[in-house]
Design a protein around this motif. Structure first.
Motif, mmCIF file in Angstrom:
data_model
loop_
_atom_site.group_PDB
_atom_site.id
_atom_site.type_symbol
_atom_site.label_atom_id
_atom_site.label_comp_id
_atom_site.label_asym_id
_atom_site.label_seq_id
_atom_site.Cartn_x
_atom_site.Cartn_y
_atom_site.Cartn_z
ATOM 1 N N LEU A 45 0.813 -1.223 0.000
ATOM 2 C CA LEU A 45 0.000 0.000 0.000
ATOM 3 C C LEU A 45 0.842 1.267 0.000
ATOM 4 C CD1 LEU A 45 -2.726 -1.211 2.510
ATOM 5 C CD2 LEU A 45 -2.977 -0.924 0.045
ATOM 6 N N THR A 46 2.106 1.163 0.425
ATOM 7 C CA THR A 46 3.009 2.321 0.375
ATOM 8 C C THR A 46 3.870 2.312 -0.883
ATOM 9 O OG1 THR A 46 4.657 1.120 1.691
ATOM 10 C CG2 THR A 46 3.100 2.536 2.889
ATOM 11 N N GLN A 47 3.545 1.405 -1.811
ATOM 12 C CA GLN A 47 4.281 1.267 -3.071
ATOM 13 C C GLN A 47 5.762 0.979 -2.824
ATOM 14 O OE1 GLN A 47 3.364 4.839 -5.347
ATOM 15 N NE2 GLN A 47 1.390 3.996 -5.975
ATOM 16 N N SER A 48 5.995 0.121 -1.822
ATOM 17 C CA SER A 48 7.367 -0.228 -1.466
ATOM 18 C C SER A 48 7.736 -1.649 -1.885
ATOM 19 C CB SER A 48 7.562 -0.083 0.060
ATOM 20 O OG SER A 48 7.257 1.216 0.490
ATOM 21 N N GLY A 49 6.910 -2.270 -2.723
ATOM 22 C CA GLY A 49 7.148 -3.653 -3.108
ATOM 23 C C GLY A 49 8.500 -3.879 -3.752
ATOM 24 N N LEU A 50 8.989 -2.864 -4.459
ATOM 25 C CA LEU A 50 10.321 -2.944 -5.069
ATOM 26 C C LEU A 50 11.265 -1.937 -4.426
ATOM 27 C CD1 LEU A 50 9.337 -3.428 -8.839
ATOM 28 C CD2 LEU A 50 10.068 -5.162 -7.178
ATOM 29 N N GLY A 51 11.008 -1.651 -3.130
ATOM 30 C CA GLY A 51 11.893 -0.745 -2.405
ATOM 31 C C GLY A 51 13.309 -1.276 -2.378
ATOM 32 N N CYS A 52 13.441 -2.600 -2.268
ATOM 33 C CA CYS A 52 14.718 -3.278 -2.496
ATOM 34 C C CYS A 52 14.649 -3.875 -3.894
ATOM 35 C CB CYS A 52 14.955 -4.362 -1.456
ATOM 36 S SG CYS A 52 15.366 -3.732 0.194
ATOM 37 N N SER A 53 15.616 -3.596 -4.697
ATOM 38 C CA SER A 53 15.518 -3.939 -6.118
ATOM 39 C C SER A 53 15.820 -5.395 -6.422
ATOM 40 C CB SER A 53 16.463 -3.052 -6.941
ATOM 41 O OG SER A 53 17.816 -3.239 -6.521
ATOM 42 N N THR A 54 16.402 -6.127 -5.465
ATOM 43 C CA THR A 54 16.743 -7.521 -5.732
ATOM 44 C C THR A 54 16.623 -8.317 -4.442
ATOM 45 O OG1 THR A 54 18.371 -8.991 -6.752
ATOM 46 C CG2 THR A 54 19.218 -7.240 -5.337
ATOM 47 N N TRP A 55 16.998 -9.576 -4.524
ATOM 48 C CA TRP A 55 16.910 -10.482 -3.372
ATOM 49 C C TRP A 55 17.955 -11.584 -3.546
ATOM 50 C CZ3 TRP A 55 15.909 -15.695 -2.548
ATOM 51 C CH2 TRP A 55 15.575 -16.059 -1.252
ATOM 52 N N PRO A 56 18.620 -12.041 -2.495
ATOM 53 C CA PRO A 56 18.369 -11.800 -1.068
ATOM 54 C C PRO A 56 18.966 -10.506 -0.536
ATOM 55 C CG PRO A 56 20.127 -13.394 -1.311
ATOM 56 C CD PRO A 56 19.625 -13.126 -2.701
ATOM 57 N N THR A 57 19.865 -9.848 -1.309
ATOM 58 C CA THR A 57 20.358 -8.548 -0.872
ATOM 59 C C THR A 57 19.333 -7.490 -1.242
ATOM 60 O OG1 THR A 57 21.533 -8.259 -2.959
ATOM 61 C CG2 THR A 57 22.754 -9.270 -1.134
ATOM 62 N N CYS A 58 19.540 -6.270 -0.736
ATOM 63 C CA CYS A 58 18.580 -5.208 -1.044
ATOM 64 C C CYS A 58 18.876 -4.582 -2.404
ATOM 65 C CB CYS A 58 18.618 -4.147 0.064
ATOM 66 S SG CYS A 58 17.239 -2.979 -0.004
ATOM 67 N N THR A 59 20.161 -4.404 -2.700
ATOM 68 C CA THR A 59 20.602 -3.944 -4.016
ATOM 69 C C THR A 59 21.743 -4.846 -4.456
ATOM 70 O OG1 THR A 59 22.352 -2.434 -3.295
ATOM 71 C CG2 THR A 59 20.095 -1.573 -3.256
ATOM 72 N N PRO A 60 22.117 -4.820 -5.714
ATOM 73 C CA PRO A 60 23.248 -5.658 -6.144
ATOM 74 C C PRO A 60 24.533 -5.354 -5.395
ATOM 75 C CG PRO A 60 22.005 -4.882 -8.045
ATOM 76 C CD PRO A 60 21.453 -4.156 -6.857
ATOM 77 N N GLU A 61 24.654 -4.146 -4.847
ATOM 78 C CA GLU A 61 25.891 -3.759 -4.162
ATOM 79 C C GLU A 61 25.755 -3.736 -2.644
ATOM 80 O OE1 GLU A 61 24.382 -1.669 -6.412
ATOM 81 O OE2 GLU A 61 25.502 -2.402 -8.165
ATOM 82 N N SER A 62 24.546 -3.803 -2.108
ATOM 83 C CA SER A 62 24.362 -3.607 -0.672
ATOM 84 C C SER A 62 23.340 -4.581 -0.109
ATOM 85 C CB SER A 62 23.910 -2.170 -0.396
ATOM 86 O OG SER A 62 23.592 -1.991 0.967
ATOM 87 N N LEU A 63 23.669 -5.107 1.077
ATOM 88 C CA LEU A 63 22.731 -5.992 1.767
ATOM 89 C C LEU A 63 21.555 -5.216 2.325
ATOM 90 C CD1 LEU A 63 22.041 -8.803 2.987
ATOM 91 C CD2 LEU A 63 23.417 -8.134 4.983
ATOM 92 N N MET A 69 17.561 5.290 -1.443
ATOM 93 C CA MET A 69 16.343 4.520 -1.706
ATOM 94 C C MET A 69 15.153 5.056 -0.937
ATOM 95 S SD MET A 69 18.199 0.796 -1.562
ATOM 96 C CE MET A 69 16.762 -0.168 -2.007
ATOM 97 N N GLY A 70 15.401 5.929 0.022
ATOM 98 C CA GLY A 70 14.320 6.597 0.721
ATOM 99 C C GLY A 70 13.491 5.674 1.601
ATOM 100 N N ILE A 71 12.280 6.130 1.897
ATOM 101 C CA ILE A 71 11.396 5.425 2.810
ATOM 102 C C ILE A 71 10.938 4.082 2.258
ATOM 103 C CG2 ILE A 71 9.339 6.579 1.910
ATOM 104 C CD1 ILE A 71 10.008 5.516 5.569
ATOM 105 N N ASN A 72 10.804 3.967 0.934
ATOM 106 C CA ASN A 72 10.343 2.706 0.337
ATOM 107 C C ASN A 72 11.330 1.575 0.595
ATOM 108 O OD1 ASN A 72 9.227 4.866 -2.127
ATOM 109 N ND2 ASN A 72 7.801 3.570 -1.007
ATOM 110 N N GLY A 73 12.615 1.872 0.466
ATOM 111 C CA GLY A 73 13.614 0.857 0.747
ATOM 112 C C GLY A 73 13.597 0.453 2.210
ATOM 113 N N ALA A 74 13.416 1.431 3.106
ATOM 114 C CA ALA A 74 13.379 1.134 4.537
ATOM 115 C C ALA A 74 12.182 0.254 4.890
ATOM 116 C CB ALA A 74 13.335 2.436 5.333
#
Length: 325
Positions: A45-63, A69-74
């Protein structure tokens, strides 16, 4: 032969939890299963479904999420971290059930069933991200959460019962009606999941594939099923009253009716106000509470007293490997 160094056995030798503690640990798994449903809704509902762009890490460079990434990533990352909290609580329930004397293997099996559902849903959540919020995968993710809620409720109920033979409190046709009610409620949840997959809350501000059906027409089917479930609930109450069923069983049906009425009001409010996110989130909480109330109805139509003193409990093979029992 040397004794197996089983950590669960070692804990059981040193810790004897009370029956109340085991019951509370099982209840905690129910509460966490509901929280997971609600927080999953918050992500969408907060449009945060892709707040982390990948899995199992949050981004290709960062866990973990980065400030950019702002509030959506959090929000997305916090929801992922709640899986570890859920695992810890399920683990506590397993250890408490295993350490309780006498050991009731059915309880530990139900605990391990929850653990494997959580693991499976964690992987499915990763697939949700990797497929760009595919609505069918998202729907499966939610339904598996409902399965977790089902097992946790059953475990909670069993902690409050004994291991004596099951004693039915009503005639078979009455129990069958309760299972028809449960089946209709299950269909209601499935159709509600389709409504979500076709509706406007896709989970991300960017274009996300939706289930190619008219969500308003599916919503009408959802409403029709609500009427069926309410009708079955009222019918079951009259039947239980007619056969002089125990008061707790009738009370469970009244509780279900009250939850259904509250959920119905929330459903109409969200529909006629244009699906505001807050109201939709409350509706998701209501769906979990409705399912809990539904499950408690057939469980209230039977009882299991304590096994007679000196009775040896039937041997049951655990669903987990011997090394982790």
């Amino acid at each position: 032969m040397p004794k197996t160094l089983n950590p669960f056995v070692l804990v059981a030798e040193r810790w004897q939890p009370s029956r109340k503690l085991v019951e509370r640990a099982a209840l905690a798994t129910v509460v966490m299963a509901v929280i997971i449903v609600v927080t999953g809704g918050v992500v969408r509902l907060t449009q945060s479904g892709l707040g982390c762009s990948t899995w199992p890490t949050c981004t290709p460079e960062s866990l973990t999420p980065t400030p950019a990434m702002g509030i959506n990533g959090a929000i997305e990352f916090t929801n992922r971290m709640l899986t570890y909290v859920l695992c810890a609580i399920v683990g506590l329930a397993i250890v408490a059930a295993r350490s309780r004397d006498p050991w009731r293997r059915e309880l530990t099996r139900l605990g391990w069933a929850q653990f494997w559902i959580v693991m499976g849903n964690a992987v499915l959540g990763g697939i949700v991200v990797l497929t760009g919020l595919n609505p069918y995968v998202v729907g499966s993710h939610f339904l598996l959460s409902s399965a977790l809620l089902t097992v946790s409720v059953v475990m909670w109920q069993r902690t409050r019962e004994g291991d004596g033979p099951v004693r039915e409190l009503t005639a078979r046709p009455v129990r069958q009606l309760s299972w028809v009610l449960a089946a209709a409620s299950g269909a209601l949840i499935v159709v509600g999941t389709v409504v979500t997959g076709a509706g406007p809350h896709a989970g991300d501000a960017r274009h996300v594939h939706r289930i190619p059906v008219n969500w308003r027409e599916i919503t009408q089917l959802h409403v029709d099923l609500v009427y069926i479930v309410v009708g079955l609930t009222v019918a079951l109450w009259f039947v239980l009253r007619a056969v002089s069923a125990p008061a707790p069983a009738r009370r469970r049906v009244v509780e279900l009716f009250a939850v259904l009425m509250a959920q119905g009001v929330i459903g109409y409010v969200q529909y006629f106000t244009g699906l505001p996110s807050v109201v939709v989130g409350v509706h998701m909480l209501g769906s979990a509470l409705v399912w809990i109330a539904v499950l408690r109805v057939p469980l209230a139509l039977r009882e299991r007293p304590e096994a007679p003193a000196g009775t040896e409990l039937p041997a049951q093979e655990s669903a987990v490997p011997a090394g982790v029992r």
